[in-house]
Scaffold this active site. Structure first.
Site, PDB file in Angstrom:
ATOM      1  N   SER A 116      -4.140   4.343 -18.308  1.00  8.75           N
ATOM      2  CA  SER A 116      -5.521   4.559 -17.880  1.00  8.75           C
ATOM      3  C   SER A 116      -6.112   5.901 -18.331  1.00  8.75           C
ATOM      4  O   SER A 116      -7.290   6.168 -18.101  1.00  8.75           O
ATOM      5  CB  SER A 116      -5.648   4.405 -16.374  1.00  8.75           C
ATOM      6  N   LYS A 134      -8.947   6.493  -7.097  1.00 12.16           N
ATOM      7  CA  LYS A 134      -9.412   7.342  -8.205  1.00 12.16           C
ATOM      8  C   LYS A 134     -10.799   7.896  -7.905  1.00 12.16           C
ATOM      9  O   LYS A 134     -11.071   9.087  -8.100  1.00 12.16           O
ATOM     10  CB  LYS A 134      -9.409   6.551  -9.516  1.00 12.16           C
ATOM     11  N   GLY A 152       0.820  -1.199   0.000  1.00 17.65           N
ATOM     12  CA  GLY A 152       0.000   0.000   0.000  1.00 17.65           C
ATOM     13  C   GLY A 152       0.854   1.248   0.000  1.00 17.65           C
ATOM     14  O   GLY A 152       2.073   1.175   0.150  1.00 17.65           O
ATOM     15  N   PRO A 153       0.214   2.414  -0.199  1.00 23.07           N
ATOM     16  CA  PRO A 153       0.962   3.662  -0.256  1.00 23.07           C
ATOM     17  C   PRO A 153       1.658   3.968   1.073  1.00 23.07           C
ATOM     18  O   PRO A 153       1.277   3.395   2.098  1.00 23.07           O
ATOM     19  CB  PRO A 153      -0.117   4.716  -0.548  1.00 23.07           C
TER      20      PRO A 153
HETATM   21  P1  ADP Z   1       3.967   2.784   6.285  1.00 25.79           P
HETATM   22  O1  ADP Z   1       4.811   1.739   6.882  1.00 25.79           O
HETATM   23  O2  ADP Z   1       2.749   2.224   5.631  1.00 25.79           O
HETATM   24  O3  ADP Z   1       4.680   3.702   5.341  1.00 25.79           O
HETATM   25  P2  ADP Z   1       3.749   3.754   8.965  1.00 25.79           P
HETATM   26  O4  ADP Z   1       3.423   2.458   9.583  1.00 25.79           O
HETATM   27  O5  ADP Z   1       5.103   4.278   9.141  1.00 25.79           O
HETATM   28  O6  ADP Z   1       3.392   3.712   7.439  1.00 25.79           O
HETATM   29  O7  ADP Z   1       2.680   4.813   9.465  1.00 25.79           O
HETATM   30  C1  ADP Z   1       2.918   6.169   9.640  1.00 25.79           C
HETATM   31  C2  ADP Z   1       2.267   6.682  10.884  1.00 25.79           C
HETATM   32  O8  ADP Z   1       0.860   6.679  10.773  1.00 25.79           O
HETATM   33  C3  ADP Z   1       2.581   5.856  12.102  1.00 25.79           C
HETATM   34  O9  ADP Z   1       2.846   6.699  13.175  1.00 25.79           O
HETATM   35  C4  ADP Z   1       1.320   5.058  12.347  1.00 25.79           C
HETATM   36  O10 ADP Z   1       1.151   4.760  13.695  1.00 25.79           O
HETATM   37  C5  ADP Z   1       0.260   5.985  11.854  1.00 25.79           C
HETATM   38  N1  ADP Z   1      -0.898   5.263  11.350  1.00 25.79           N
HETATM   39  C6  ADP Z   1      -1.087   4.827  10.087  1.00 25.79           C
HETATM   40  N2  ADP Z   1      -2.275   4.196   9.963  1.00 25.79           N
HETATM   41  C7  ADP Z   1      -2.858   4.231  11.157  1.00 25.79           C
HETATM   42  C8  ADP Z   1      -4.117   3.753  11.665  1.00 25.79           C
HETATM   43  N3  ADP Z   1      -4.984   3.107  10.886  1.00 25.79           N
HETATM   44  N4  ADP Z   1      -4.401   3.969  12.954  1.00 25.79           N
HETATM   45  C9  ADP Z   1      -3.535   4.618  13.714  1.00 25.79           C
HETATM   46  N5  ADP Z   1      -2.371   5.119  13.327  1.00 25.79           N
HETATM   47  C10 ADP Z   1      -2.006   4.925  12.062  1.00 25.79           C
END
Ligand code: ADP
Length: 767
Positions: free
Chosen positions: A673, A716, A350-351
């Site tokens: 697309s 999108k 995912g992003p």
């Molecule tokens: P990724 O690994 O997908 O790039 P991270 O795990 O580093 O993202 O997430 C970035 C921040 O956003 C973290 O501090 C995380 O705790 C917070 N976060 C992301 N999604 C959620 C969620 N659904 N609920 C609570 N906190 C979230």
């Protein structure tokens, strides 16, 4: 009996045939020389036994002296006279009288005792003296080669003995013994004994000298080395090798590891003891031993297999992500039921900022596992995964083994972050190495180049993350179970921000919850106007910024409570950064709203087309990628094939140039697309029919006008919705994806399923 003036010599004996000089200053001696010079220049020279005595009596002189002929008398400074005399023949002394002013000795010439020596005996004597002298000269080192030559040239043993006796620099006592010898054989014996003894002495002396020199050299060397060593040790903060080795052995005994590992360790410690602690090899060996000791061979932690507990923690830490949580729990349940290691490896795709890393951390927490994160972004060298061989300078274990070492147990949760960012180059295949890590068939005996012993990874729980599925190396993809983490919608972001991110930031900045409040409107504004992202990382950063500013107000200006509202938001965050994308005010000709998916989420792309008189050329601008250019060409061809239906003049395309542009030219865009978007815009421009401003679309186009499915539908649609679109055309083949998209996005959007370009045109064009 003869009477001759006599001189008592101190510390020297003159032998027959020897020309020597001696200095005299005593009155008596001077007079004796004078008397001798006045007569026949003969003088009797006898050595005193004790050098210290001034006026020796008869007892204090040796019994045998020599009659010498004075050759020269030189007056020196300070009343000293140097006398040069040649020894003539031996003479025994009987008495001496203090006659007149000098000593007069009564002496008798001593003849050699007669002996019968055969020629052979003489030759033997000569040879042995000659050989001994040659050796002696060699050992002595300061006897002139000419002298040796001269000695070797003598045929008569008498002459040789005489010559050699005079040549060798020995003490007066030795010379006296020679003088006293009264036959050839005795003289021979005395001389040979002296030569042999001298040689022995010299040999011993040399040995001593060498020993001493060696000892000095060694001492010197040891001293320098020790000094260097202590400096290096000091720098490294290290202690003694021996005690280190003992310490290592002790640790090895205690180590919870297979026998093979212990054996290897013991061997290496033995080796470590024997190598110079100053050498670089010692450092390498030390590093190796310490790595082996630190690895968690048989050390495990106890998992918490309680799924209710796991569910609780996952819900506590993360808002939403229902699908992900559910899949994680299912995965854990399966893992508990089957034997470990059998379960596939989870990969969260995912992003950025959508909580992939943080949910993995929560899983570790829920299972009570050690957590290690291995960042694979930009890893190109296989050795980074598998380690360097120890022969390399600065060799290290690979990241996997290092991760285990950090975890300290053999069953941690290991997060392989950004697995889609590994690449392979000439330095070996990184994905092949990773494959070995992830393959349950092989990973119980993972071989790290540095460690050289099989490391058991079968109990490690691997979770991988990636931004996009396409970039994950194919063989790895096969091994993994993908769980998609999609971008967040505004209301999700709002919940995450208020329930998780803000409390986290408040705590981090030391602010109590009641000291800072952010109104809901302000929060929405932060999400809309200060961030533009799929995840919540930027949002978290913005909240952090507010907290820091608030902290200062509280601490410095003693504020009790801070309310952040929509109005005072600029005070904390500055001017708004993003304007909402909005639909065009009016329906325009040649302008169509497309939808795109980027790594940071969905966005709308306005496509503009201009038609001008020309020669049928096509111009594409706006940093389009190759795929997009091809897609544009296909769109134009497709429109041309529809000429009849839309009453387009036959020669129109020969006489006009078409220019397709996608604004925000600095941002590279690619992908198929935008096909139907470009086709619609071209047709609108050619037929001068306006396109409805609130229609957006996405879909790949074929030459025949068929519409093919696309990816990233959720993002999108979300983008279309935020931009205020009313109608969205999507490929019919994407219909199945609609089920998974929450009604929150779909509500208020008219979604039209299309599989032909004409359908799109019917919806989009103003008729
Ligand atoms: P990724 O690994 O997908 O790039 P991270 O795990 O580093 O993202 O997430 C970035 C921040 O956003 C973290 O501090 C995380 O705790 C917070 N976060 C992301 N999604 C959620 C969620 N659904 N609920 C609570 N906190 C979230």
């Amino acid at each position: 009996m003869i009477k001759l003036p006599a001189i008592a010599l101190r510390g020297m004996t003159i032998l027959p045939g020897m020309i020597a000089h001696f200095d005299i200053s005593r009155e008596k001696s001077l007079k004796a020389v004078e008397a001798s010079m006045n007569e026949n220049q003969q003088i009797y020279l006898v050595t005193q036994k004790d050098v210290e005595i001034d006026n020796p009596g008869l007892d204090e002189l040796y019994q045998v002296g020599i009659i010498a002929e004075i050759k020269q008398v030189i007056k020196m400074q300070n009343n000293i006279v140097r006398v040069l005399a040649e020894g003539k023949c031996r003479a025994g002394i009987f008495s001496f009288t203090e006659k007149k002013e000098y000593l007069e000795a009564e002496i008798e010439i001593l003849e050699d005792t007669q002996e019968e020596l055969t020629q052979e005996e003489k030759t033997a004597m000569r040879r042995s003296i000659r050989e001994s002298f040659n050796q002696y000269a060699k050992l002595h080192g300061k006897i002139a080669p000419e002298a040796v030559k001269q000695a070797n040239s003598y045929d008569s043993v008498e002459k040789l003995i005489k010559y050699v006796s005079n040549m060798i620099p020995v003490s007066y006592a030795d010379k006296q013994r020679m003088l006293e010898a009264d036959s050839l054989s005795e003289r021979y014996e005395v001389l040979l004994a002296i030569l042999l003894r001298e040689m022995d002495v010299m040999a011993v002396q040399k040995e001593f000298q060498e020993k001493v020199k060696k000892r000095i050299d060694k001492n010197q060397k040891d001293y320098i080395l020790r000094e260097q060593m202590s400096v290096i040790r000091e720098e490294l903060g290290e202690t003694n090798t021996q005690s280190d080795a003992d310490g290592y052995l002790e640790e090895t005994e205690k180590l919870d590891a297979p026998e093979e590992v212990k054996e290897r360790l013991k061997k290496e410690i033995q080796r470590f003891k024997n190598i110079n602690s100053n050498s670089s090899e010692s450092t390498v060996s030390r590093g190796y031993i310490e790595t082996l000791l630190e690895l968690p061979w048989d050390k495990t932690s106890v998992d918490n297999n309680d799924l209710d507990h796991a569910e609780e923690i996952l819900n506590e830490d993360h808002y939403g992500l229902e699908k992900v949580k559910e899949r994680m729990l299912e995965f854990l349940a399966v893992r508990n039921l089957t034997s470990k290691g059998e379960s596939p490896i989870i990969c969260l795709v995912g992003p950025p900022g959508t909580g992939k890393t943080s949910i993995a951390r929560s899983v570790a927490k829920a299972l009570n596992k050690e957590y290690v994160r291995i960042c694979l972004g930009g890893v190109r060298d296989e050795a980074e995964i598998r380690g360097h061989r120890r022969t390399y300078v600065g060799a290290m274990p690979g990241r996997i083994v290092n991760g285990l070492r950090t975890a300290g147990v053999k069953n941690p949760l290991m997060l392989l972050d950004e697995i889609d960012k590994v690449s392979s180059d000439y330095k070996g295949d990184t994905s092949a190495a990773l494959l070995e890590v992830l393959d349950s068939e092989q990973n119980s005996k993972f071989r790290d180049h540095y460690v050289e012993l099989p490391v058991d990874l079968s109990e490690v729980l691997f979770i991988a993350t990636a931004n996009s599925m396409q970039d994950i190396p194919k063989p790895l993809l096969d091994r993994m179970e993908l769980i998609e983490v999609t971008s967040y919608m505004e209301n999700e972001k709002f919940h995450i921000a208020t329930e998780h991110l803000l409390p986290k930031q408040l705590e981090k900045n030391g602010i109590k919850p009641k000291q800072l409040t952010i109104s809901d409107e302000a929060m929405i504004k932060i999400i809309r106007s200060y961030t533009k992202e799929a995840g919540v990382r930027g949002l978290e950063r913005k909240l952090g910024e507010i907290c820091r500013k608030a902290a200062r107000e509280i601490y410095q200006n003693k504020k009790r409570k801070i309310n952040v509202t929509e109005k005072n938001l600029t005070k904390f965050l500055g001017k708004e950064k993003y304007n909402q994308e909005e639909k065009n005010e009016t329906d325009e000709i040649g302008i169509v709203r497309g939808l795109a998916w980027t790594s940071v989420g969905g966005t709308t792309l306005e496509t503009e087309v201009n038609i001008m008189p020309g020669k049928g050329e096509v111009k594409l601008t706006g940093k389009m990628g190759d795929v997009m250019k091809e897609s544009a060409a296909a769109a134009i061809s497709c429109v041309r094939s529809l000429s009849d239906k839309y009453n387009i003049d036959k020669d129109f395309f020969q006489e006009h140039d078409i220019h397709i542009h996608i604004p925000e030219g600095a941002v590279p865009k690619d992908g198929p697309s935008a096909g139907i978007t470009m086709a619609t815009a071209v047709l609108s421009a050619v037929t001068e029919t306006p396109v409805k401003a609130d229609v957006a679309m996405t879909g790949e186009i074929t030459l025949r006008g068929r519409v093919l499915p696309i990816g990233g539908l959720k993002e999108k649609l979300l983008a279309a919705k935020t931009a205020g679109m009313k109608t969205v055309c999507i490929p019919t083949k994407n219909e199945k994806d609609l089920d998974e998209i929450s009604s929150e996005i779909k509500d208020g959007l008219k979604i039209v399923l299309v599989d032909k370009l004409e359908q799109v045109l019917t919806v989009a064009l103003v008729r």
